[in-house]
Design a protein around this motif. Structure first.
Motif, PDB file in Angstrom:
ATOM      1  N   MET A 282      25.821  22.085 -10.247  1.00 14.83           N
ATOM      2  CA  MET A 282      25.579  22.427  -8.855  1.00 14.83           C
ATOM      3  C   MET A 282      26.091  21.330  -7.923  1.00 14.83           C
ATOM      4  O   MET A 282      26.457  21.599  -6.785  1.00 14.83           O
ATOM      5  CB  MET A 282      24.093  22.677  -8.613  1.00 14.83           C
ATOM      6  CG  MET A 282      23.543  23.942  -9.267  1.00 14.83           C
ATOM      7  SD  MET A 282      24.474  25.437  -8.868  1.00 14.83           S
ATOM      8  CE  MET A 282      24.249  25.536  -7.099  1.00 14.83           C
ATOM      9  N   VAL A 283      26.117  20.088  -8.399  1.00 14.74           N
ATOM     10  CA  VAL A 283      26.633  19.009  -7.552  1.00 14.74           C
ATOM     11  C   VAL A 283      28.126  19.195  -7.307  1.00 14.74           C
ATOM     12  O   VAL A 283      28.631  18.929  -6.205  1.00 14.74           O
ATOM     13  CB  VAL A 283      26.343  17.630  -8.175  1.00 14.74           C
ATOM     14  CG1 VAL A 283      26.946  16.519  -7.322  1.00 14.74           C
ATOM     15  CG2 VAL A 283      24.839  17.413  -8.310  1.00 14.74           C
ATOM     16  N   SER A 284      28.860  19.685  -8.308  1.00 14.47           N
ATOM     17  CA  SER A 284      30.290  19.946  -8.086  1.00 14.47           C
ATOM     18  C   SER A 284      30.474  21.078  -7.087  1.00 14.47           C
ATOM     19  O   SER A 284      31.437  21.090  -6.312  1.00 14.47           O
ATOM     20  CB  SER A 284      30.990  20.268  -9.412  1.00 14.47           C
ATOM     21  OG  SER A 284      30.636  21.555  -9.892  1.00 14.47           O
ATOM     22  N   GLU A 285      29.557  22.053  -7.077  1.00 14.36           N
ATOM     23  CA  GLU A 285      29.584  23.104  -6.050  1.00 14.36           C
ATOM     24  C   GLU A 285      29.266  22.500  -4.687  1.00 14.36           C
ATOM     25  O   GLU A 285      29.890  22.834  -3.673  1.00 14.36           O
ATOM     26  CB  GLU A 285      28.556  24.180  -6.384  1.00 14.36           C
ATOM     27  CG  GLU A 285      28.865  25.025  -7.603  1.00 14.36           C
ATOM     28  CD  GLU A 285      29.878  26.112  -7.319  1.00 14.36           C
ATOM     29  OE1 GLU A 285      30.320  26.235  -6.159  1.00 14.36           O
ATOM     30  OE2 GLU A 285      30.241  26.833  -8.262  1.00 14.36           O
ATOM     31  N   GLU A 286      28.298  21.618  -4.677  1.00 11.17           N
ATOM     32  CA  GLU A 286      27.848  20.977  -3.434  1.00 11.17           C
ATOM     33  C   GLU A 286      28.967  20.223  -2.736  1.00 11.17           C
ATOM     34  O   GLU A 286      29.092  20.271  -1.501  1.00 11.17           O
ATOM     35  CB  GLU A 286      26.696  20.032  -3.783  1.00 11.17           C
ATOM     36  CG  GLU A 286      26.219  19.102  -2.711  1.00 11.17           C
ATOM     37  CD  GLU A 286      25.287  18.046  -3.282  1.00 11.17           C
ATOM     38  OE1 GLU A 286      25.339  16.905  -2.807  1.00 11.17           O
ATOM     39  OE2 GLU A 286      24.505  18.363  -4.202  1.00 11.17           O
ATOM     40  N   VAL A 287      29.802  19.528  -3.503  1.00  8.37           N
ATOM     41  CA  VAL A 287      30.864  18.710  -2.903  1.00  8.37           C
ATOM     42  C   VAL A 287      32.175  19.470  -2.780  1.00  8.37           C
ATOM     43  O   VAL A 287      33.187  18.897  -2.369  1.00  8.37           O
ATOM     44  CB  VAL A 287      31.075  17.406  -3.706  1.00  8.37           C
ATOM     45  CG1 VAL A 287      29.795  16.606  -3.784  1.00  8.37           C
ATOM     46  CG2 VAL A 287      31.632  17.684  -5.104  1.00  8.37           C
ATOM     47  N   GLU A 288      32.185  20.758  -3.151  1.00  8.30           N
ATOM     48  CA  GLU A 288      33.385  21.594  -3.064  1.00  8.30           C
ATOM     49  C   GLU A 288      34.522  21.044  -3.924  1.00  8.30           C
ATOM     50  O   GLU A 288      35.685  20.979  -3.494  1.00  8.30           O
ATOM     51  CB  GLU A 288      33.834  21.722  -1.603  1.00  8.30           C
ATOM     52  CG  GLU A 288      32.892  22.536  -0.747  1.00  8.30           C
ATOM     53  CD  GLU A 288      32.951  24.025  -1.055  1.00  8.30           C
ATOM     54  OE1 GLU A 288      34.029  24.536  -1.394  1.00  8.30           O
ATOM     55  OE2 GLU A 288      31.902  24.688  -0.955  1.00  8.30           O
ATOM     56  N   LEU A 289      34.186  20.675  -5.167  1.00 11.20           N
ATOM     57  CA  LEU A 289      35.183  20.060  -6.050  1.00 11.20           C
ATOM     58  C   LEU A 289      36.333  21.004  -6.371  1.00 11.20           C
ATOM     59  O   LEU A 289      37.496  20.584  -6.425  1.00 11.20           O
ATOM     60  CB  LEU A 289      34.505  19.594  -7.343  1.00 11.20           C
ATOM     61  CG  LEU A 289      35.432  18.988  -8.396  1.00 11.20           C
ATOM     62  CD1 LEU A 289      36.137  17.748  -7.860  1.00 11.20           C
ATOM     63  CD2 LEU A 289      34.656  18.654  -9.662  1.00 11.20           C
ATOM     64  N   ASN A 290      36.039  22.288  -6.604  1.00 10.96           N
ATOM     65  CA  ASN A 290      37.099  23.223  -6.980  1.00 10.96           C
ATOM     66  C   ASN A 290      38.192  23.303  -5.917  1.00 10.96           C
ATOM     67  O   ASN A 290      39.385  23.404  -6.231  1.00 10.96           O
ATOM     68  CB  ASN A 290      36.514  24.610  -7.236  1.00 10.96           C
ATOM     69  CG  ASN A 290      35.712  24.667  -8.524  1.00 10.96           C
ATOM     70  OD1 ASN A 290      35.585  23.662  -9.227  1.00 10.96           O
ATOM     71  ND2 ASN A 290      35.163  25.823  -8.842  1.00 10.96           N
ATOM     72  N   HIS A 291      37.784  23.272  -4.648  1.00  5.33           N
ATOM     73  CA  HIS A 291      38.770  23.319  -3.566  1.00  5.33           C
ATOM     74  C   HIS A 291      39.612  22.044  -3.546  1.00  5.33           C
ATOM     75  O   HIS A 291      40.826  22.091  -3.308  1.00  5.33           O
ATOM     76  CB  HIS A 291      38.065  23.515  -2.226  1.00  5.33           C
ATOM     77  CG  HIS A 291      37.371  24.828  -2.101  1.00  5.33           C
ATOM     78  ND1 HIS A 291      38.055  26.013  -1.991  1.00  5.33           N
ATOM     79  CD2 HIS A 291      36.055  25.148  -2.089  1.00  5.33           C
ATOM     80  CE1 HIS A 291      37.195  27.017  -1.903  1.00  5.33           C
ATOM     81  NE2 HIS A 291      35.970  26.510  -1.963  1.00  5.33           N
ATOM     82  N   ALA A 292      38.968  20.899  -3.790  1.00  3.80           N
ATOM     83  CA  ALA A 292      39.698  19.635  -3.808  1.00  3.80           C
ATOM     84  C   ALA A 292      40.708  19.603  -4.954  1.00  3.80           C
ATOM     85  O   ALA A 292      41.834  19.120  -4.798  1.00  3.80           O
ATOM     86  CB  ALA A 292      38.722  18.469  -3.923  1.00  3.80           C
TER      87      ALA A 292
END
Length: 479
Positions: free
Chosen positions: A119-129
């Motif tokens: 959920m933290v990777s969702e929180e920081v928008e990692l996929n978009h980065a």
């Protein structure tokens, strides 16, 4: 990169999104059935109320103890992980966390990253980065894979695709997965997903995972899962990156089992999950599996704001079980997407203001009936209703003396509301004004607009009290 999620719902749009969700009979029925099922499973795991309260007390004390020593434990965790061969990184913001992970991936000429549930990777928008850097980031948790395939965000922190039916998933797979036909068999749908993911595990250069508990004493990262994808992400690729919020650290290994036991039973009604991974470092000489390189990214992203306030600090006790969402009468009727934030439901209402600021989220703490169900089922006893009231107050007022201002403090402040409450306070603290108001209210009731066929007109006038409560108590004290 934008500091707020790309699909974040501005405060001005939340009410409309919620209204649209309530008007969707299919969505309401699906969520109601799913939540009732989860509530029943959880209840079956806690047949002894006294034992449950004892376990909750222990878990609460462990989390409070860990938070009281958080700076010290984080330093100890970094020291032990470094000794174990893990590279530790600190990220104050979501942008910094993404930059760190993208940098690691680029150093390894990464084309594909496979992700376990985080959920933290969702929180920081990692996929978009990662996409901006030309790197594919594939979700390997089945629920996350489904919503990613459909271009959506998770609607629940434990069950990301709970808002979808098997018919919708069947059509999605038939349309988006090459070679997949239409089938409504759940087993066949899972098989289709697994076939895709199995190939990706073997070809990905980097695997990413979340962290449920980080043990400072031993430098161990604990990962709870049911599908085995977390184990694949952390052992098959040559590089493993773990990402977690700074609050997930605990002191000793013996502190994990009480939290783990409550997490699984509160989340999905399971006595224990299928997999419990304990990771303390990269592959060592002579070992046949595991990553050759391992990293941990510790993310702040507003958590220190909550930590700095004695009352709001309890927000960080959360172990992300989702029980508060499953029992919330608001969440169960509007679902997760209406909130527009990574963390929906009661836990999102109290943690999102720290991550995104009250100016962007001040409406979320009002999306609660304050029935108290969230606080009653929280396994670590976070006083969620009290925190909701506190955040509502902070959104309506400027910072108080002795309290550090929250980001977006006073975003919902209204001169009209302030005037109304000031008038109410003056009226109810001055006996003469109160008596005058009562006298006027009973004599000018005809000016009140009639409701429901003249309901107010047919009311019997209220007689003004002979004296106020203040006068009564004063008279009694003089005796």
């Amino acid at each position: 990169m934008n500091s707020q999620p790309l699909d974040f719902v501005p405060a001005s749009e939340f009410k409309q999104r919620a209204a649209d969700a309530v008007a969707d009979d299919h969505l309401r029925k699906s969520f109601r059935g799913a939540m009732d099922f989860l509530i029943g499973k959880r209840a079956a795991q806690f047949p002894d109320p006294a034992a449950l309260e004892s376990q909750r007390s222990l878990a609460e004390h462990i989390r409070k103890y860990s938070l009281a020593r958080l700076p010290e434990l984080l330093e100890q965790l970094e020291r032990k992980l470094t000794e174990n061969g893990v590279q530790v990184h600190w990220a104050e913001t979501g942008e910094e966390a993404c930059a760190i992970i993208v940098g690691i991936a680029q150093r390894h000429s990464t084309k594909l990253m496979v992700k376990g549930k985080s959920m933290v990777s969702e929180e920081v928008e990692l996929n978009h980065a990662m996409a901006d850097a030309g790197i594919d980031a594939l979700e390997s948790d089945m629920g996350e894979y489904i919503v990613q395939l459909d271009g959506e965000k998770p609607s629940h922190i434990i069950m990301p695709a709970i808002h979808k039916t098997k018919q919708q998933i069947a059509r999605l797979f038939a349309d988006k997965v090459p070679g997949a036909g239409y089938t409504e068999s759940v087993d066949e749908l899972i098989g289709i997903g697994r076939a895709v993911l199995r190939e990706k595990f073997m070809s990905a250069e980097v695997g990413l995972s979340g962290v449920n508990f980080a043990v400072a004493e031993t430098g161990t990262l604990c990962l709870v899962e049911n599908e085995g994808n977390g184990r694949m992400c952390t052992t098959v690729p040559e590089v493993h990156i773990a990402i977690t919020g700074i609050e997930k650290v605990v002191d000793k290994l013996e502190h994990v089992p009480p939290l783990f036991g409550l997490l699984t039973r509160s989340a999905t009604g399971q006595a224990i999950t299928t997999y419990f991974n304990m990771i303390s470092g990269p592959r060592k000489p002579g070992e046949k599996d595991g990553p050759g390189e391992m990293h941990l990214v510790l993310v702040d992203n507003g958590r220190t704001q909550a930590y700095s306030d004695e009352q709001l600090r309890s927000t960080l006790q959360c172990i992300r079980c989702g029980a508060c969402m499953n029992h919330c009468p608001v969440y169960t009727r509007i679902g997760g997407h209406a909130y527009g934030t990574t963390y929906p439901g009661p836990i999102g209402e109290i943690i999102s203001p720290h991550m995104l600021g009250l100016n962007a989220t001040h409406v979320l703490p009002t999306a609660s009936s304050l029935c108290g169900a969230c606080g009653e089922v929280c396994p670590v006893r976070i006083p969620i209703p009290e925190l909701l009231v506190r955040l509502r107050e902070e959104a309506q007022h400027d910072a108080r003396p002795g309290h550090a201002p929250l980001r977006g403090q006073g975003a919902a402040k209204s001169r009209l509301v302030d005037a109304v409450w000031s008038g109410w306070a003056a009226l109810y603290t001055r006996p003469a004004l109160y008596r005058a108001f009562g006298w006027l209210a009973t004599r000018f009731r005809a000016l009140t607009p009639p409701m429901q066929g003249g309901w107010t007109v047919s009311r019997t006038p209220m007689k003004p009290a002979a004296r106020t409560l203040h006068e009564l108590m004063a008279a009694r004290r003089k005796r």
